[in-house]
Design a protein around this motif. Structure first.
Motif, PDB file in Angstrom:
ATOM      1  N   MET A  43       0.831  -1.194   0.000  1.00  0.00           N
ATOM      2  CA  MET A  43       0.000   0.000   0.000  1.00  0.00           C
ATOM      3  C   MET A  43       0.872   1.254   0.000  1.00  0.00           C
ATOM      4  O   MET A  43       1.628   1.494   0.932  1.00  0.00           O
ATOM      5  N   PRO A  44       0.784   2.073  -1.064  1.00  0.00           N
ATOM      6  CA  PRO A  44       1.599   3.294  -1.098  1.00  0.00           C
ATOM      7  C   PRO A  44       1.076   4.342  -0.124  1.00  0.00           C
ATOM      8  O   PRO A  44      -0.038   4.231   0.407  1.00  0.00           O
ATOM      9  N   LEU A  45       1.866   5.368   0.074  1.00  0.00           N
ATOM     10  CA  LEU A  45       1.532   6.399   1.058  1.00  0.00           C
ATOM     11  C   LEU A  45       0.186   7.057   0.763  1.00  0.00           C
ATOM     12  O   LEU A  45      -0.610   7.263   1.687  1.00  0.00           O
ATOM     13  N   VAL A  46      -0.078   7.401  -0.486  1.00  0.00           N
ATOM     14  CA  VAL A  46      -1.343   8.073  -0.818  1.00  0.00           C
ATOM     15  C   VAL A  46      -2.538   7.203  -0.446  1.00  0.00           C
ATOM     16  O   VAL A  46      -3.513   7.685   0.148  1.00  0.00           O
ATOM     17  N   ARG A  47      -2.474   5.914  -0.753  1.00  0.00           N
ATOM     18  CA  ARG A  47      -3.584   5.016  -0.427  1.00  0.00           C
ATOM     19  C   ARG A  47      -3.718   4.865   1.086  1.00  0.00           C
ATOM     20  O   ARG A  47      -4.833   4.830   1.623  1.00  0.00           O
ATOM     21  N   PHE A  48      -2.585   4.787   1.783  1.00  0.00           N
ATOM     22  CA  PHE A  48      -2.634   4.716   3.244  1.00  0.00           C
ATOM     23  C   PHE A  48      -3.270   5.973   3.815  1.00  0.00           C
ATOM     24  O   PHE A  48      -4.145   5.900   4.694  1.00  0.00           O
ATOM     25  N   ASN A  49      -2.839   7.143   3.328  1.00  0.00           N
ATOM     26  CA  ASN A  49      -3.378   8.415   3.828  1.00  0.00           C
ATOM     27  C   ASN A  49      -4.861   8.582   3.511  1.00  0.00           C
ATOM     28  O   ASN A  49      -5.593   9.246   4.245  1.00  0.00           O
ATOM     29  N   THR A  50      -5.307   7.967   2.422  1.00  0.00           N
ATOM     30  CA  THR A  50      -6.703   8.103   1.996  1.00  0.00           C
ATOM     31  C   THR A  50      -7.640   7.160   2.737  1.00  0.00           C
ATOM     32  O   THR A  50      -8.750   7.553   3.121  1.00  0.00           O
ATOM     33  N   TYR A  51      -7.194   5.915   2.954  1.00  0.00           N
ATOM     34  CA  TYR A  51      -8.109   4.907   3.476  1.00  0.00           C
ATOM     35  C   TYR A  51      -7.846   4.456   4.916  1.00  0.00           C
ATOM     36  O   TYR A  51      -8.786   4.251   5.685  1.00  0.00           O
TER      37      TYR A  51
END
Length: 198
Positions: A43-51
């Motif tokens: 899971m990349p940072l953007v996906r982690f920050n989003t979900y």
């Protein structure tokens, strides 16, 4: 992805950077471990920050720090190239068994990448949405001992990291003109790797 709740640390698993070995050792002591499917494991940072991060912050008033590893971009591509040459992929669109490393990298440089070269981006993985690097603690794969020291200090444990998920051996001959094109076109990849050293 691994979460260490008392330390408020989240390990984001960049593919082809030794993450299988890290998760094998640290997974049993993590408070949360997402190891499959690959879209969640890596899971990349953007996906982690989003979900994931909003869910945690909505329920707990904590500040989370992220940890990730990046690899020399040429070696990282070489690892993908070798990994996709394994026997079970022969005949598949993402197999690299019948192509050279030069051809693989040329494919990576195209806007519309062929299946065998469609491997993502380390710099995008560790960056905020269309922004700068956002991972709190970024380490170089080539200096894995620093990551180990970091986790030993943070988790108060001793770590012996095995070598797992090794790719088949292949010739990684990259012509000078293709390397020059890679360094120019993918400067952000080399910048992220350099930033990890700092």
């Amino acid at each position: 992805m691994l979460v260490f709740w008392p330390q408020k640390l989240v390990f984001l698993a960049v593919p082809k950077t030794g993450t299988t070995a890290i998760e094998d050792v640290l997974g049993p002591i993590a408070d949360m471990r997402i190891s499959s499917p690959p879209i969640f494991k890596h899971m990349p940072l953007v996906r982690f920050n989003t979900y994931i991060k909003p869910f945690i912050l909505d329920n707990f008033d904590v500040k989370l720090e992220t940890v990730a590893v990046v690899r020399n971009p040429i070696d990282w591509l070489g690892s993908w190239y070798r990994y996709r040459s394994r026997p079970e992929l022969v005949g598949q669109p993402n197999s690299t068994r019948e192509i050279s490393f030069d051809t693989f990298v040329k494919g990576y440089l195209r806007d519309k990448k062929p299946a065998y070269s469609n491997v993502g981006s380390q710099s995008v993985f560790v960056s905020r949405h269309k922004g700068p690097i956002g991972v709190t603690h970024l380490f170089q794969y080539e200096q894995m001992e620093k990551l180990i020291e970091f986790f030993e200090r943070q988790l108060s444990i001793s770590i012996n990291l095995p070598r797992l998920n090794q790719s088949p051996s292949r010739e990684l001959q990259l012509s000078s003109d293709v390397e020059e094109r890679l360094r120019k076109r993918c400067a952000a990849e080399f910048e992220a790797w350099s930033a990890a050293r700092r």
